[in-house]
Design an enzyme around this catalytic site. Sequence first.
Site, PDB file in Angstrom:
ATOM      1  N   ARG A  96      18.011   0.848  17.222  1.00  0.00           N
ATOM      2  CA  ARG A  96      18.103   0.653  15.776  1.00  0.00           C
ATOM      3  C   ARG A  96      17.610  -0.735  15.353  1.00  0.00           C
ATOM      4  O   ARG A  96      16.964  -0.891  14.306  1.00  0.00           O
ATOM      5  CB  ARG A  96      19.568   0.844  15.406  1.00  0.00           C
ATOM      6  CG  ARG A  96      19.934   0.623  14.001  1.00  0.00           C
ATOM      7  CD  ARG A  96      21.448   0.760  13.841  1.00  0.00           C
ATOM      8  NE  ARG A  96      21.849   0.341  12.520  1.00  0.00           N
ATOM      9  CZ  ARG A  96      21.677   1.072  11.426  1.00  0.00           C
ATOM     10  NH1 ARG A  96      21.122   2.256  11.534  1.00  0.00           N
ATOM     11  NH2 ARG A  96      22.050   0.611  10.254  1.00  0.00           N
ATOM     12  N   CYS A 131      22.624   7.853  15.750  1.00  0.00           N
ATOM     13  CA  CYS A 131      23.038   7.219  17.007  1.00  0.00           C
ATOM     14  C   CYS A 131      24.254   8.017  17.467  1.00  0.00           C
ATOM     15  O   CYS A 131      24.620   9.019  16.890  1.00  0.00           O
ATOM     16  CB  CYS A 131      23.346   5.743  16.813  1.00  0.00           C
ATOM     17  SG  CYS A 131      24.943   5.413  16.113  1.00  0.00           S
ATOM     18  N   ARG A 181      24.163   5.969  10.289  1.00  0.00           N
ATOM     19  CA  ARG A 181      24.141   4.503  10.193  1.00  0.00           C
ATOM     20  C   ARG A 181      23.023   4.184   9.210  1.00  0.00           C
ATOM     21  O   ARG A 181      21.878   4.004   9.566  1.00  0.00           O
ATOM     22  CB  ARG A 181      23.923   3.879  11.567  1.00  0.00           C
ATOM     23  CG  ARG A 181      25.141   4.076  12.451  1.00  0.00           C
ATOM     24  CD  ARG A 181      25.016   3.392  13.787  1.00  0.00           C
ATOM     25  NE  ARG A 181      24.959   1.948  13.674  1.00  0.00           N
ATOM     26  CZ  ARG A 181      24.703   1.163  14.726  1.00  0.00           C
ATOM     27  NH1 ARG A 181      24.447   1.727  15.891  1.00  0.00           N
ATOM     28  NH2 ARG A 181      24.654  -0.145  14.598  1.00  0.00           N
ATOM     29  N   PRO A 182      23.404   4.181   7.933  1.00  0.00           N
ATOM     30  CA  PRO A 182      22.401   4.069   6.864  1.00  0.00           C
ATOM     31  C   PRO A 182      21.686   2.719   6.891  1.00  0.00           C
ATOM     32  O   PRO A 182      22.157   1.759   7.499  1.00  0.00           O
ATOM     33  CB  PRO A 182      23.235   4.206   5.594  1.00  0.00           C
ATOM     34  CG  PRO A 182      24.618   3.819   5.981  1.00  0.00           C
ATOM     35  CD  PRO A 182      24.770   4.218   7.425  1.00  0.00           C
ATOM     36  N   VAL A 183      20.544   2.666   6.229  1.00  0.00           N
ATOM     37  CA  VAL A 183      19.810   1.402   6.056  1.00  0.00           C
ATOM     38  C   VAL A 183      19.537   1.152   4.580  1.00  0.00           C
ATOM     39  O   VAL A 183      18.690   0.333   4.232  1.00  0.00           O
ATOM     40  CB  VAL A 183      18.481   1.397   6.848  1.00  0.00           C
ATOM     41  CG1 VAL A 183      18.729   1.325   8.346  1.00  0.00           C
ATOM     42  CG2 VAL A 183      17.617   2.595   6.475  1.00  0.00           C
ATOM     43  N   ASP A 184      20.313   1.831   3.732  1.00  0.00           N
ATOM     44  CA  ASP A 184      20.070   1.697   2.287  1.00  0.00           C
ATOM     45  C   ASP A 184      20.158   0.255   1.800  1.00  0.00           C
ATOM     46  O   ASP A 184      19.391  -0.170   0.919  1.00  0.00           O
ATOM     47  CB  ASP A 184      21.044   2.585   1.509  1.00  0.00           C
ATOM     48  CG  ASP A 184      22.503   2.263   1.836  1.00  0.00           C
ATOM     49  OD1 ASP A 184      22.817   2.107   3.030  1.00  0.00           O
ATOM     50  OD2 ASP A 184      23.310   2.146   0.900  1.00  0.00           O
ATOM     51  N   ILE A 194      34.943   0.127  10.216  1.00  0.00           N
ATOM     52  CA  ILE A 194      33.495  -0.118  10.111  1.00  0.00           C
ATOM     53  C   ILE A 194      32.749   1.197  10.299  1.00  0.00           C
ATOM     54  O   ILE A 194      31.871   1.548   9.537  1.00  0.00           O
ATOM     55  CB  ILE A 194      33.038  -1.160  11.169  1.00  0.00           C
ATOM     56  CG1 ILE A 194      33.906  -2.419  11.114  1.00  0.00           C
ATOM     57  CG2 ILE A 194      31.559  -1.461  10.988  1.00  0.00           C
ATOM     58  CD1 ILE A 194      33.809  -3.214   9.843  1.00  0.00           C
ATOM     59  N   ARG A 222      22.042  -1.393  28.398  1.00  0.00           N
ATOM     60  CA  ARG A 222      21.485  -1.970  27.165  1.00  0.00           C
ATOM     61  C   ARG A 222      22.179  -3.281  26.802  1.00  0.00           C
ATOM     62  O   ARG A 222      21.605  -4.115  26.107  1.00  0.00           O
ATOM     63  CB  ARG A 222      21.647  -0.995  26.004  1.00  0.00           C
ATOM     64  CG  ARG A 222      20.777   0.235  26.076  1.00  0.00           C
ATOM     65  CD  ARG A 222      20.852   1.015  24.788  1.00  0.00           C
ATOM     66  NE  ARG A 222      20.603   0.134  23.647  1.00  0.00           N
ATOM     67  CZ  ARG A 222      20.869   0.477  22.381  1.00  0.00           C
ATOM     68  NH1 ARG A 222      21.385   1.664  22.120  1.00  0.00           N
ATOM     69  NH2 ARG A 222      20.608  -0.345  21.386  1.00  0.00           N
TER      70      ARG A 222
END
Length: 424
Positions: free
Chosen positions: A93, A117, A122-125, A329, A399
């Site tokens: 991401r 995910c 998991r927005p990106v607005d 969260i 990761r």
Amino acid sequence: MDQFLVPSVSKPLDGEVEISGAKNAVLAVMAAALLADGVSEITNVPHLKDMKTMSDVLRIIGCRIGGGSHELRIDTRGADHLEAPYELVKTMRASFYVLGPLVARFGRCRVSLPGGCAWGPRPVDLHLKGLEALGAKVTVTHGYVEATCEGRLKGGTFHFPVSSVGATVNVLMAATLAEGESVLQNAALEPEIDNLVDYLIGMGANIQGRGTRTLVVQGVEKLNPGKGRTIPDRIEAGSFLCGAAITKGRVKVTNMDPVHIAAVLDVFRDMGCKVSTGSDWAEVDARGVELKPVSVTTLPFPGFPTDLQAPLMATLMAVPGISVIQDTIYNDRFTHIAELKRLGADIQLVGNTATIHGGKPLESANIMASDLRASAALVLAGLIAEGETTIDRIYHLDRGYEDFEAKMAALGATVKRVRPGMEG
Ligand code: EPZ
């Protein structure tokens, strides 16, 4: 795919671990290198898969990546392919961080939406709205974000309705090259943001309000390549300290900043552990302690971090009594519960609140990692599950945890990596 074999410990963990650089800090700074033309340097970089992925994204854009052990040199002089493809962005991401720098520096770019995910949307607005507040024209077509601007971005004011690390990273980077003043309100306070602010200021950015919720940026026409040392990884530190509590042992983490995990150390104190700290170390000593159940709610920094929700849940399986964890969260970051239950965990989930009936005997089983922090939780649980637990899909753990097996061995735990079908 590699597996971990995790036998139950024959004695409590007892030892010391040196903490690596923070993956989530490095990812933001790697993207920030795109803001300047030249060679940026980053030190205290962990050897992790995510660094390779972000390097691949930067290479596709035209950068050249080099550097010695635990450092990166990012040469952006060849950056001309202003696109981040789905094939890479879907695997990590944070690749989305190239959006702000590319549109700010080049006036256009095309970046794949991150996609899903292991847990929820998991927005990106907020990333997009923040860039629009700086004058970017943003469209989303065929799973890609296309951002353009006429000439330079224009300074503006943007209020983040929720505290977002990623959106703060993207919008802050873009603001450094915008024309005029930008005011970012309710910016995230995570230490990784301070790390980025310091790096950007080193590049020549004009940023006021470091460490506060209001960042005021006077845009500049040009930034110089950066150079900076990465902060230690607070989530790695907290994960290893969980090992002390779950095995009733003692773990000291060094080369870290205890202030970054103050809320986490408070939880260990509430559990009855003896916690001591220095300027660059912290120790949790649970030897001979009657651990007490706790109730924890995850919050944006400086609250208890959502990234340690899963490792703490595993730890509370060793604490007699009823503990509660609420994740505010991510309401659905609980894929690890089903796997922990295969070890005999007694956990009930209602909405975003898990109730853990700890202190019950656990037995080994075959389980599967679902995401980075859940994989650390499964290893912790394996340390106290009778027998040898096999954990699949540990590429998730690779990761975010450098030299994991060696660090666990330094604490007295035998975590063995095997590749099924390659025995003999
Ligand atoms: C960062 O993710 C971290 N990743 C995550 O760590 C961490 O869990 C998360 O911050 C929260 O601390 C990196 O730093 C690379 P957010 P990010 O934007 O930036 C909502 C790990 O294990 N939101 O702070 O994606 C969102 O839904 C990873 O290392 C919007 O609504 O998280 C969430 O509820 C996993 N719109 C809240 O904000 C947006 O545009 C916080 O998310 C963006 C976010």
